[in-house]
Structure formats: C-alpha cells, structure tokens
Scaffold this active site. Structure first.
Site, short mmCIF file in Angstrom:
data_model
loop_
_atom_site.label_atom_id
_atom_site.label_comp_id
_atom_site.label_asym_id
_atom_site.label_seq_id
_atom_site.Cartn_x
_atom_site.Cartn_y
_atom_site.Cartn_z
N ARG A 87 -5.63 -1.97 14.03
CA ARG A 87 -6.02 -3.27 13.49
C ARG A 87 -4.82 -4.13 13.09
O ARG A 87 -4.93 -5.06 12.33
CB ARG A 87 -6.92 -3.08 12.27
CG ARG A 87 -8.13 -2.19 12.51
CD ARG A 87 -9.28 -2.58 11.60
NE ARG A 87 -10.19 -1.50 11.29
CZ ARG A 87 -11.09 -0.97 12.12
NH1 ARG A 87 -11.17 -1.40 13.38
NH2 ARG A 87 -11.89 -0.01 11.73
N ARG A 112 -12.87 5.63 7.11
CA ARG A 112 -13.29 5.60 8.52
C ARG A 112 -14.12 6.84 8.86
O ARG A 112 -14.97 6.78 9.74
CB ARG A 112 -12.08 5.40 9.42
CG ARG A 112 -11.51 4.00 9.20
CD ARG A 112 -10.32 3.63 10.04
NE ARG A 112 -9.80 2.32 9.61
CZ ARG A 112 -8.65 1.81 10.01
NH1 ARG A 112 -7.88 2.48 10.84
NH2 ARG A 112 -8.26 0.63 9.57
N LYS A 136 -6.25 -5.71 -0.88
CA LYS A 136 -6.68 -4.38 -0.43
C LYS A 136 -5.64 -3.79 0.50
O LYS A 136 -5.24 -4.47 1.42
CB LYS A 136 -8.01 -4.54 0.30
CG LYS A 136 -8.53 -3.26 0.90
CD LYS A 136 -9.80 -3.52 1.62
CE LYS A 136 -10.16 -2.24 2.32
NZ LYS A 136 -11.17 -2.44 3.30
N CYS A 193 -13.42 -4.97 14.89
CA CYS A 193 -14.09 -5.81 13.88
C CYS A 193 -14.67 -7.11 14.45
O CYS A 193 -14.82 -8.08 13.72
CB CYS A 193 -13.11 -6.12 12.76
SG CYS A 193 -12.42 -4.64 12.01
N TYR A 202 -14.26 3.67 -5.81
CA TYR A 202 -15.19 4.80 -5.66
C TYR A 202 -15.27 5.60 -6.96
O TYR A 202 -16.15 6.44 -7.11
CB TYR A 202 -14.74 5.69 -4.49
CG TYR A 202 -14.64 4.90 -3.20
CD1 TYR A 202 -15.77 4.65 -2.43
CD2 TYR A 202 -13.43 4.33 -2.80
CE1 TYR A 202 -15.69 3.89 -1.28
CE2 TYR A 202 -13.34 3.56 -1.66
CZ TYR A 202 -14.48 3.34 -0.90
OH TYR A 202 -14.40 2.56 0.22
N LYS A 216 -5.86 -8.39 3.19
CA LYS A 216 -6.19 -7.03 3.57
C LYS A 216 -5.12 -6.53 4.52
O LYS A 216 -4.90 -7.10 5.59
CB LYS A 216 -7.56 -6.99 4.25
CG LYS A 216 -7.95 -5.61 4.73
CD LYS A 216 -9.36 -5.61 5.25
CE LYS A 216 -9.76 -4.26 5.79
NZ LYS A 216 -11.12 -4.28 6.35
C1 PBG Z 1 -14.03 -2.90 7.36
C2 PBG Z 1 -13.61 -2.21 6.11
C3 PBG Z 1 -12.71 -1.14 5.97
C4 PBG Z 1 -12.65 -0.85 4.62
C5 PBG Z 1 -13.51 -1.72 3.95
N1 PBG Z 1 -14.07 -2.57 4.90
C6 PBG Z 1 -12.02 -0.35 7.01
C7 PBG Z 1 -10.96 -0.93 7.85
O1 PBG Z 1 -10.55 -2.08 7.73
O2 PBG Z 1 -10.52 -0.18 8.72
C8 PBG Z 1 -11.80 0.22 3.99
C9 PBG Z 1 -12.23 0.66 2.64
C10 PBG Z 1 -11.58 1.88 2.12
O3 PBG Z 1 -10.68 2.49 2.73
O4 PBG Z 1 -12.00 2.30 1.04
N2 PBG Z 1 -15.43 -2.95 7.46
#
Ligand code: PBG
Length: 328
Positions: free
Chosen positions: A222, A210, A253, A131, A318, A200
């Site tokens: 991560r 992913r 999240k 990231c 979604y 997050k």
């Molecule tokens: C990173 C990002 C992620 C998601 C949203 N923004 C992936 C991650 O952190 O690996 C995950 C969203 C989801 O699982 O619906 N750009």
C-alpha cells in the site's frame, strides 16, 4: 548539605499531590473500541495475533457491544468480514446483505446509544485485497483513486442509510473526504460527521489486523497511497486538505511511533485529532505481558495517557474494553 530552592519531587511525594498537578487524564469518552463483524451465527473467532480480540457474528456482536456500553464506552469502530468478496468490493454498498449494513441495523436497535463508526474502505471486501478500483498502468495493476471515489460514494451512502453515526474513510484515497461529504449532504445526511484517517502511514504494525480482517493485499503493497513513515510535513498537508474537504475529526495512524505527528497537528490546527493505536502495537503489549515481561495494565494506561499528552482527543484502541475498567 545542598541548598535547593526547586525540588520538583515535592509534588510527586504522594498520590494526592500527583493527582493535584496531573496535566492529562484518560476518560472513558476518549476511547473507541474497534470490532470485527463476521458473517454467520454464533461466531466468536479469537484472532491469533491479537489475544482477547475476536471476529463476532452479529448475535455475539450485540452482546459484546452492550457489555462495552455498560462498562462506559460510548463508541465502537466497525470492520466487516463479508461472506463473499469480488473485484469491486460490492458488499460495501449492499443495503440489504452487506455485513456492515446488517450489523448497523442490529446494533442501532439493540444498543441505540452506542455511537457506531464505520471504517470506509475496500480492502476487506475485494478479492485482490486492495483499497479500491485497480487499473493497469505500465503493465502493473495500480489503485485508481478517481474511479474509487465513485464506489466510496456508494459505500458511504449505504452506511448512512443503514444507521452509521460517523464515517471513517481509511483508504488514503485522494479526495475521499470531499466525495463522502458531498454524497452525505446530497442525501440529507448533513449531520453525520466524518473522521478521516488523514495521516495513515504504510506501516508494518498493521500485520495482525490483516489476519483479523482478512484484507491483506494479494500482490504488491500500500506504499503507493499510504504515507512514508519518514515524513511529517506531508502529514500536515494531508490534514489541511481533509479539513478543506470537510473532515470533522482527523486521525494519525499508527499512534506509538507517530506521536510527534499528533503533536504537530494539534499545534497547527484547531480540530479534534484521533490516535489509532493499531493491531501491531496491541500485539506487542499482549505478547510481552503474556510472557511476564511487561505489566499489561500499567503499560496500557501509560501508553493511552501518553497519547493524550501528545494531544490526541480520541484514542482508537483494542485495549479500550479493558482500559475502561482500569480507569481510576
Ligand atoms: C483499512 C484499514 C487497515 C487498518 C484499519 N483500516 C489496514 C490497512 O491499511 O492495511 C489497520 C488497523 C490496525 O492495524 O489495527 N481498511
């Protein structure tokens, strides 16, 4: 015969009573639909692990966004799948050729009233899938938060110039909200709000995303920057810092396993809070309902209403495109 003064079932006896005492209601304005933008023309790739969700090229994206708007949705969250990746993720700040920048211009023109929120991160755009900028520390490649801030400023500025209505930094990079606020203000975009992925978690529920966004890390994980699922006090610190740095909306999240965190945030802070009902949570409901094990519509409405009960003001999901048609 028992004598009972309190019979809570009295007000559950019929739908009218239930409506009269209903404490939380889901509305179209609560829902945000994530959309995956793919390069090319006439692309509509269904994501295997997310039935009903697609990668769209911009021509198809316009059609879908118009349809969602007509159904009552007012905000979408854009994720880009670029034509090419590099070490830095430079597609994210390419005004002319960047996938998100092109999508923003096209959507602003075609569906001007839809609120366009952009995910601000690098993992879908870097060859290594991390990231931000990597540095070598003790023989290991790790994320360099400070160096990543410079690139975040470039990305945020470019999204703003291309027509984003709101920016959503999702990388859990320390200082991201501050640098983005400073950059936007310096360029005359004081009016653009920031929705920060404040809490997050390093979650296994991002698996299907992913696949969808093709942003899996090529090595490592991560956990060095996303939160440990065992912690919630720490989430409050993250939120507090993001508010100090200028976040307008904070986010938790994933959502389903972290409703306690939403609840604690809403008790402590007077700020709108979004719940991100992530890809793996969507996949579970879809898979079980495809097998006839769950009633999709009933489960989705129960889950989304429960986010509101927990305190979420906004829900990124979604299911949004379906749920908006299932509202009473
Ligand atoms: C990173 C990002 C992620 C998601 C949203 N923004 C992936 C991650 O952190 O690996 C995950 C969203 C989801 O699982 O619906 N750009």
């Amino acid at each position: 015969m028992t004598y009972l003064v309190n019979r809570l079932s009295r007000l559950r006896a019929n739908e009218t009573f239930r409506q009269m005492v209903r404490e939380n209601r889901l509305e179209a304005g609560d829902l945000i639909q994530p959309l995956f933008v793919h390069h090319g023309d006439q692309v509509k790739n269904e994501i295997d692990s997310m039935p009903g969700q697609f990668q769209y090229s911009i021509d198809n994206l316009i059609e879908v966004t118009q349809r969602l708007y007509d159904a009552g949705l007012r905000a979408v969250l854009l994720f880009g799948i670029p034509a090419g990746k590099d070490e830095a993720g430079s597609d994210t700040w390419d005004d002319e050729h960047g996938i998100i920048q092109q999508a923003l211009r096209a959507l602003k023109k075609a569906v001007p009233k839809m609120i366009l929120i952009t995910d601000v991160c690098f993992c879908e755009y870097t060859t290594h899938g991390h990231c931000g900028v990597l540095v070598e520390r003790n023989g290991q490649k790790v994320l360099d938060h400070d160096a990543t801030l410079d690139n975040l400023a470039l990305q945020a500025a470019s999204h703003a110039r291309s027509g984003a209505d709101m920016l959503a930094p999702s990388g859990m990079i320390d200082g991201a909200v501050g640098i983005i606020r400073e950059t936007l203000d310096g360029l005359g975009y004081q009016h653009l709000p920031i929705m920060s992925y404040s809490a997050k978690y390093a979650s296994s529920f991002y698996g299907p995303f992913r696949d969808a966004a093709q942003g899996a890390p090529q090595f490592g994980d991560r956990r060095s920057h996303q939160m440990d699922c065992a912690n919630s006090n720490e989430a409050l610190r993250e939120v507090e810092i993001d508010i100090q740095e200028g976040a307008d909306i904070v986010m938790v999240k994933p959502a389903l396993s972290f409703m306690d965190v939403i609840c604690r945030i809403k008790e402590l802070f007077n700020i709108p809070c979004a719940a991100y009902n992530v890809s793996g949570e969507y996949a579970m409901v879809k898979a079980a309902s495809e097998r006839g094990w769950l009633d999709e519509k009933q489960c989705v409405m129960e889950i989304l209403t429960s986010f509101k009960r927990a305190g979420a003001d906004l829900i990124i999901t979604y299911h949004a495109g379906d749920a908006v048609n299932w509202l009473p």
